[in-house]
Design a protein around this motif. Sequence first.
Motif, PDB file in Angstrom:
ATOM      1  N   LEU A 102       1.052  -1.527   0.041  1.00 54.06           N
ATOM      2  CA  LEU A 102      -0.125  -0.161   0.063  1.00 54.06           C
ATOM      3  C   LEU A 102       0.315   1.330  -0.140  1.00 54.06           C
ATOM      4  N   ILE A 103       1.289   2.096  -1.406  1.00 51.54           N
ATOM      5  CA  ILE A 103       2.786   2.435  -1.428  1.00 51.54           C
ATOM      6  C   ILE A 103       1.903   3.927  -1.189  1.00 51.54           C
ATOM      7  N   ASN A 104       1.230   3.737  -2.083  1.00 53.23           N
ATOM      8  CA  ASN A 104       0.185   5.469  -2.137  1.00 53.23           C
ATOM      9  C   ASN A 104      -0.217   5.591  -0.790  1.00 53.23           C
ATOM     10  N   GLU A 105      -0.830   4.610  -0.180  1.00 55.04           N
ATOM     11  CA  GLU A 105      -0.993   5.176   1.172  1.00 55.04           C
ATOM     12  C   GLU A 105      -0.174   5.139   1.939  1.00 55.04           C
ATOM     13  N   ALA A 106       0.213   4.713   1.856  1.00 55.23           N
ATOM     14  CA  ALA A 106       1.744   4.786   3.083  1.00 55.23           C
ATOM     15  C   ALA A 106       2.310   6.911   2.776  1.00 55.23           C
ATOM     16  N   LEU A 107       2.361   7.313   1.601  1.00 58.03           N
ATOM     17  CA  LEU A 107       2.825   8.008   0.252  1.00 58.03           C
ATOM     18  C   LEU A 107       1.690   8.837   1.488  1.00 58.03           C
ATOM     19  N   ASP A 108       0.476   8.755   1.421  1.00 54.66           N
ATOM     20  CA  ASP A 108      -0.768   9.867   1.884  1.00 54.66           C
ATOM     21  C   ASP A 108      -0.559  10.093   2.923  1.00 54.66           C
ATOM     22  N   LEU A 109       0.352   9.061   4.132  1.00 53.73           N
ATOM     23  CA  LEU A 109      -0.564   9.545   5.618  1.00 53.73           C
ATOM     24  C   LEU A 109       1.486  10.077   5.485  1.00 53.73           C
ATOM     25  N   VAL A 110       1.777   9.922   5.046  1.00 52.39           N
ATOM     26  CA  VAL A 110       2.920  10.712   4.893  1.00 52.39           C
ATOM     27  C   VAL A 110       2.981  12.462   4.200  1.00 52.39           C
ATOM     28  N   SER A 111       2.793  12.444   3.793  1.00 48.36           N
ATOM     29  CA  SER A 111       2.287  13.655   3.529  1.00 48.36           C
ATOM     30  C   SER A 111       1.512  14.477   4.120  1.00 48.36           C
ATOM     31  N   SER A 112       0.478  13.999   5.311  1.00 48.31           N
ATOM     32  CA  SER A 112      -0.230  14.427   6.729  1.00 48.31           C
ATOM     33  C   SER A 112       0.051  14.269   7.321  1.00 48.31           C
ATOM     34  N   MET A 113       1.079  13.756   7.289  1.00 52.22           N
ATOM     35  CA  MET A 113       1.805  14.000   9.179  1.00 52.22           C
ATOM     36  C   MET A 113       2.109  15.543   9.228  1.00 52.22           C
ATOM     37  N   PRO A 114       2.238  15.427  10.943  1.00 46.65           N
ATOM     38  CA  PRO A 114       2.516  17.278  11.341  1.00 46.65           C
ATOM     39  C   PRO A 114       3.632  17.299  11.575  1.00 46.65           C
ATOM     40  N   ILE A 115       4.382  15.811  11.178  1.00 42.99           N
ATOM     41  CA  ILE A 115       6.272  16.230  11.376  1.00 42.99           C
ATOM     42  C   ILE A 115       6.383  15.752  10.458  1.00 42.99           C
ATOM     43  N   LYS A 116       7.923  16.344  10.328  1.00 46.80           N
ATOM     44  CA  LYS A 116       8.750  16.387   9.314  1.00 46.80           C
ATOM     45  C   LYS A 116       9.564  14.998   9.282  1.00 46.80           C
ATOM     46  N   PRO A 117       9.064  14.101   8.438  1.00 53.26           N
ATOM     47  CA  PRO A 117       9.210  13.170   8.048  1.00 53.26           C
ATOM     48  C   PRO A 117      11.411  13.143   8.214  1.00 53.26           C
ATOM     49  N   ASP A 118      11.721  11.728   8.766  1.00 53.56           N
ATOM     50  CA  ASP A 118      13.090  10.877   9.000  1.00 53.56           C
ATOM     51  C   ASP A 118      13.793  10.637   7.719  1.00 53.56           C
ATOM     52  N   VAL A 119      14.850  10.054   7.416  1.00 53.73           N
ATOM     53  CA  VAL A 119      15.329   9.456   6.821  1.00 53.73           C
ATOM     54  C   VAL A 119      15.193   8.098   7.036  1.00 53.73           C
ATOM     55  N   VAL A 120      14.615   7.542   8.356  1.00 54.26           N
ATOM     56  CA  VAL A 120      13.803   6.283   8.218  1.00 54.26           C
ATOM     57  C   VAL A 120      12.753   6.451   8.075  1.00 54.26           C
ATOM     58  N   ILE A 121      12.203   6.958   8.386  1.00 49.92           N
ATOM     59  CA  ILE A 121      10.628   6.810   6.886  1.00 49.92           C
ATOM     60  C   ILE A 121      10.447   6.915   5.801  1.00 49.92           C
ATOM     61  N   TRP A 122      11.696   8.141   5.526  1.00 48.38           N
ATOM     62  CA  TRP A 122      11.843   7.372   3.188  1.00 48.38           C
ATOM     63  C   TRP A 122      12.175   6.442   2.963  1.00 48.38           C
ATOM     64  N   ARG A 123      13.695   6.086   4.010  1.00 48.99           N
ATOM     65  CA  ARG A 123      14.488   4.943   3.785  1.00 48.99           C
ATOM     66  C   ARG A 123      13.205   3.554   3.422  1.00 48.99           C
ATOM     67  N   SER A 124      12.511   3.013   5.099  1.00 52.85           N
ATOM     68  CA  SER A 124      11.398   2.508   4.890  1.00 52.85           C
ATOM     69  C   SER A 124      10.343   2.309   3.179  1.00 52.85           C
ATOM     70  N   LEU A 125      10.330   3.389   3.100  1.00 54.33           N
ATOM     71  CA  LEU A 125       9.362   2.881   1.596  1.00 54.33           C
ATOM     72  C   LEU A 125      10.400   2.726   0.558  1.00 54.33           C
ATOM     73  N   LEU A 126      11.413   2.803   0.509  1.00 54.70           N
ATOM     74  CA  LEU A 126      12.591   3.380  -0.708  1.00 54.70           C
ATOM     75  C   LEU A 126      12.896   1.651  -0.987  1.00 54.70           C
ATOM     76  N   ASP A 127      12.348   0.812   0.054  1.00 57.48           N
ATOM     77  CA  ASP A 127      12.677  -0.424   1.004  1.00 57.48           C
ATOM     78  C   ASP A 127      12.175  -1.070   0.486  1.00 57.48           C
ATOM     79  N   ALA A 128      10.044  -0.317   0.600  1.00 59.93           N
ATOM     80  CA  ALA A 128       9.520  -1.171   0.064  1.00 59.93           C
ATOM     81  C   ALA A 128       9.508  -1.327  -1.520  1.00 59.93           C
ATOM     82  N   CYS A 129       9.386  -0.712  -2.046  1.00 58.39           N
ATOM     83  CA  CYS A 129       9.812   0.239  -3.392  1.00 58.39           C
ATOM     84  C   CYS A 129      10.029  -0.893  -4.723  1.00 58.39           C
ATOM     85  N   CYS A 130      11.619  -0.971  -3.724  1.00 55.75           N
ATOM     86  CA  CYS A 130      12.371  -1.874  -4.323  1.00 55.75           C
ATOM     87  C   CYS A 130      11.620  -3.235  -4.152  1.00 55.75           C
ATOM     88  N   LYS A 131      11.608  -3.951  -2.685  1.00 58.56           N
ATOM     89  CA  LYS A 131      10.371  -5.644  -2.861  1.00 58.56           C
ATOM     90  C   LYS A 131       9.233  -5.641  -3.516  1.00 58.56           C
TER      91      LYS A 131
END
Length: 605
Positions: A382-411
């Motif tokens: 559910l990568i697009n849903e994960a991206l929607d959650l990231v865009s709605s976060m009141p906190i700036k996403p850190d490198v760990v969150i972007w890394r987990s998304l990139l890992d999912a994109c790869c797999k």
Amino acid sequence: MALVVAPPSHPTSTTTRFPIHHHHRHLLNLLENCKDISQLKQIHAQALRTTTPNHPDTLYLYSRIMHFSAFSDLNYSSRLLPQIHHTNSFIWNTLIRAYAWSNHLKDQSIILYRRMLIEGCVAPDKHTFPFVLKACAFLSDLCEGQQIHGHVLKLGFGSDKYVNNSLIHFYVSCGCLDLSVKVFEEMPERNLVSWNAMIDGFVQSGDFVAALRKFVEMQELFEPDGFTLQNLVSACGGLGTLSLGMWVHAYMLRNCDSVVHNDVLMNNSLVDMYCKCGSVEMARQVFDGMDKRDVTSWNSMVLGFAMHGEIENALEAFDSMCEMKNIMPNSITFIGILSACNHGGMVCEGKKYFDLMAEVYKIEPRLEHYGCMVDLLARNGLINEALDLVSSMPIKPDVVIWRSLLDACCKRNADIELSERVAKQVLASEEGVSSGVYVLLSKIYASANRWEEVGLVRNLMSEKGIVKERGCSSIELEGEFHRFISGDTSHPHTKEIYQTLDVIEQRLQNVGYVPDLSEASMIDELDDRKQNSLCLHSERLAIAFGLLKSRPGIPIRIFKNLRVCNDCHTVTKLISRLFDVDIVVRDRVRFHHFKDGFCSCKDYW
């Protein structure tokens, strides 16, 4: 309830006046039985009416009033200070200590110390510095604390062990372990507290080996107390050394009294240690045997079950915790339960607990909670849903969150444009970017046969001086750690280890094992080199050594700095069946328990 203050009113004749020291004694007796700030104010009012400011007994009386009020109403005690004539260091120290121990006013302790110096009526003494240094430690105010260290030396308290203990704690809290070591080594006299502070410093800094070495030195001089043992347990958990952790636990049971045995903090440390050392069963035994538990006890168990893949047990522990009348789940509890859902791939349950946290328990989601949810959604496709959650976060996403998304994109073989967009977010992060990000991006380009971009990524790594992180695995046998890196040939038993690897390889081939080359070394290696590099991954060397040296029936426990790759995961499952051995592997994310050809993660990690 009002306090009845009963000394006689002011007499009209000096011949019948009650001696003034009797007033002090009477008021001091009332203070001994004082129940709340309301009663204290009545005693204070009576003191104003019946005592003489310059009388020597009055100063002692007011020091006791200050002592009581400082831990009941800081605002009242701060207004009391200017009213006291001829103050002494005890009165100032009492108020400095109260601020240092307060929840939200620790900075006032430093401000009051400055005021004490500026007014100059009372000089700091050896009791002043531990309190104000405690405030500096909590605030991580290195500059202020170093100035106070200068005052310590200037005023002649540089040899006081209690002041030095506070300095050690202060420097450790500020991340200056080298300075805390310097203070420790220059102390003319050390007690148990000094050694404990130094061991605690090494534990907090993550240098668990140094903590254990310092403990060995300490044993020659002092018997370890409960605080020492708690620090040792933390060090064992950090290193993953189960045998030493069990030794510390056994030592505690043999040599310490029931107060230590039943101490909640001690038992919480044991639960956490056993979970981190790969024995969730022993963690549960300690937990079940606790007479008292707090929220940390339950959190440790929920997190322990989660990281070991015992998802149902984690959910049951959370439900049991919620049934407790005197314990409420907190922010850390929900990190545990969301991690459990993530490790189990339970999307619906994860969403339910994420909503429960905010709507029922009124806990504002932190970056860690969002990270669990983003990873859960992304790894389930559910990568697009994960991206929607990231865009709605009141906190700036850190490198760990972007890394987990990139890992999912790869797999998940996500489209290349989406993968590139996520990769750019990772690389643009203000935080340090690991080599793993570049390797993932290389794999994404390679899977799309875009070899030119693969080369560009490799060149970028070279320009930035980024080297692919090498796999490192360790195994503890008989209290001794053995460390292996991929392709290692430095171990004294290298020849035997590689002979065992040959035996393993032959038996794997006999059951039809075919290597998975998708995650082998660098992208552009030849297939034969890839296959060879897989055989030499660090955990395979550690497992081979474990097969050589471990006693029959004892699980092999491996600790790895990276995630287990697909091929090593498959091979370890087969080894557990072919060699009839239980293997526990703690990687960067979680524990894998391999037994009879299966893994506790159910091939989802």
